[in-house]
Design an enzyme around this catalytic site. Structure first.
Site, mmCIF file in Angstrom:
data_model
loop_
_atom_site.group_PDB
_atom_site.id
_atom_site.type_symbol
_atom_site.label_atom_id
_atom_site.label_comp_id
_atom_site.label_asym_id
_atom_site.label_seq_id
_atom_site.Cartn_x
_atom_site.Cartn_y
_atom_site.Cartn_z
ATOM 1 N N ARG A 18 0.832 -1.209 0.000
ATOM 2 C CA ARG A 18 0.000 0.000 0.000
ATOM 3 C C ARG A 18 0.865 1.258 0.000
ATOM 4 N NH1 ARG A 18 -3.892 -0.230 4.813
ATOM 5 N NH2 ARG A 18 -2.022 -1.096 5.731
ATOM 6 N N ASN A 36 -6.167 -2.701 1.661
ATOM 7 C CA ASN A 36 -6.087 -4.146 1.799
ATOM 8 C C ASN A 36 -7.508 -4.689 1.815
ATOM 9 O OD1 ASN A 36 -3.300 -4.330 1.957
ATOM 10 N ND2 ASN A 36 -3.243 -4.328 4.185
#
Length: 89
Positions: A18, A36
């Site tokens: 990320r 996520n």
């Protein structure tokens, strides 16, 4: 302006995916988010001109050094006029 929804599977949680995506998106002036997913994948909504999205998709298909990307799926979606790119919990 084009928009893509990208779903990346593999070893992509706990490896900085990320943050890698966030840094890359901001460098390329892409708007949207990365998060996520509960199924272990990473989901990205990205908005930018077509040629930038093509390069972004290539980069996230590889990911950061500790990641192992197994599958990349994407589809064109409607833009949502994001004003920034964020990491969503």
């Amino acid at each position: 302006m084009q928009a893509l929804f990208i779903k990346i599977s593999g070893r992509v949680h706990g490896v900085g995916f990320r943050y890698f995506t966030y840094k890359l998106a901001n460098k390329m002036k892409i708007k949207g988010y990365v998060r996520n997913a509960e199924d272990g994948s990473v989901e990205i909504h990205a908005e930018a001109p077509e040629e930038i999205l093509v390069e972004f998709l290539k980069a996230v298909s590889i990911g950061p050094p500790m990641a192992t990307v197994i599958s990349v799926k994407y589809e064109r979606v409607a833009g949502q006029n994001f004003t920034s790119f964020d990491i969503v919990p």
